[in-house]
Design an enzyme around this catalytic site. Structure first.
Site: not given
Ligand SMILES: *Cc1c(COP(=O)(O)O)cnc(C)c1O
Length: 406
Positions: A138, A225, A254
């Site tokens: 994701f 990521d 986050k």
């Molecule tokens: C939540 C998340 C995203 C997206 O972040 P947003 O601030 O909602 O755009 C991307 N990568 C990972 C691993 C995530 O957990």
């Protein structure tokens, strides 16, 4: 969703209907506790989805943000922003990397990473660069990041997807080699050190080291990521650090601002000069309020020893869950309890979205991801007493749920 816990189910006649919301609204919080508009108390084991690093109403963060509000909230990147330099140097020191671009969200950080990968390729004469991405990944919900995401539900209805991705399974170096064999267009490998939305799936330490070596051999960017698993959640600043490696590109968001939207892409020397003036930007990115939130989050985390706390209380919580759910682990109702620090997943043998409402009814905020995985990503200030309370609320709910007919 099953029983409604509060008499008032807030409705949203004007907000677009993009979320399956629970029928409560939260009004205030303190530490790892929050209260709804009817005065009911909850233990917060979700932390705004791994965002509220310092919990709610932190006694050091709130005055610092109040101070910043009286100075500057926003200026634009037409000018130097000293707080950007300060937060960048904090992130560089803790990651061992070299430069930072600031934005506001996770998808925006990942979008920047993908642009870096493409320009890295173009700068080498690769006209159609391709990026390796993973099953169950994701990376966000923009057109490019949802294309990188490995979940058909996120992609459905939004085609045509962005091209230039090669998808492989996690933790299989041979599959990665086979999928890229003889392909001169590969420029980067892009994954989460621990997949979050995909069901709390950690990359193995050996795999991380093998991919690092392969990227060095082939001159690819390693892009990790850390939007969800980074910022101390696993007990190190960044989850990949457990493997003793460094990525070339690391998107963050986050937990970085403890609830104030802050995103960042941290890069090493190999990616530090790919972007030149005019190649990328963000109006809100790196504004003084966001930067102050990031600087203070890191300062407070260190003052309060929250990396060590995440590691210690996370291990305690995992062990307590394993003990309380020992029968269910033995009979296969619980397939696995996995994760690291305060990023834990309880993988059940059947879809368990119904447990989210039942936990709310019992005074606990959790989420379920990948249909059957209970995800716990509480604030990093969680105490062992609060961990005990999570277990005492959650484990009877899980046991009872598993006894019900499918
Ligand atoms: C939540 C998340 C995203 C997206 O972040 P947003 O601030 O909602 O755009 C991307 N990568 C990972 C691993 C995530 O957990």
């Amino acid at each position: 969703m099953t029983a409604v816990s509060s008499p008032v189910a807030p409705s949203s006649p004007h907000v677009m209907n993009t979320y399956g919301r629970l029928p409560i609204a939260l009004s205030h919080g303190q530490g790892c506790r929050v209260w709804d508009t009817n005065g009911r108390e909850y233990l917060d084991a979700l932390g705004g989805i791994a965002v509220n690093t310092l919990g709610h109403n932190h006694p050091k963060l709130v005055p610092a943000l109040q101070d910043q509000l009286t100075k500057l909230i926003h200026t634009s990147n037409y000018y130097h922003i000293p707080l950007q330099e300060e937060l960048a140097s904090l992130l560089v020191a803790r990651s061992g990397m070299s430069n930072v671009f600031f934005c506001s969200t996770g998808l925006e950080a990942n979008e920047a990473a993908l642009k870096l990968a493409r320009k890295f390729g173009h700068d080498k004469g690769i006209e159609r660069p391709e990026v390796v991405v993973y099953e169950k990944a994701f990376h966000g919900r923009s057109i490019a990041t949802l294309s990188a995401t490995g979940n058909p539900k996120v992609q459905a209805g939004f085609g045509p997807l962005v091209e230039g991705f090669i998808r492989v399974p996690v933790n299989n170096i041979d599959a990665l080699k086979a999928a890229t064999e003889g392909n001169p267009n590969v420029v980067a490998v892009f994954f989460e050190a621990i997949q979050g939305e995909g069901g709390v799936n950690p990359m193995h330490m050996d795999y991380l080291r093998d991919v690092r070596a392969l990227c060095d051999q082939r001159d690819w960017l390693l892009m990790i990521d850390e939007v969800q698993c980074g910022m101390g959640r696993t007990g190190k600043w960044f989850a990949h650090q457990w493997a003793g490696i460094k990525p070339d590109v690391m998107p963050l968001a986050k937990g970085l601002g403890s609830g104030v939207p802050v995103g960042a892409v941290v890069v090493g020397p190999k990616a530090a000069t790919i972007f030149q003036p005019g190649n990328h930007g963000s109006t809100f990115g790196g504004n003084p309020l966001a930067m102050r939130a990031g600087v203070e989050t890191i300062r407070i985390m260190e003052e309060e020893g929250l990396l060590a706390n995440a590691e210690r209380v996370g291990a305690y919580l995992k062990a307590a869950l394993e003990k309380a759910l020992a029968t269910e682990l033995a009979n296969g109702g619980v397939k696995d309890i996995r994760g690291q620090g305060l990023m834990l997943g309880i993988d059940l043998n059947k879809p368990c979205g119904a447990l989210v409402q039942r936990a709310v009814d019992a005074g606990l905020l959790i989420s379920v991801t990948a249909d059957s995985v209970i995800r716990l990503v509480p604030p990093l200030i969680l105490t062992t007493a609060e961990a005990d309370q999570i277990v005492s609320i959650l484990s009877p709910l899980v046991s009872a749920f598993l006894k019900e007919a499918a």
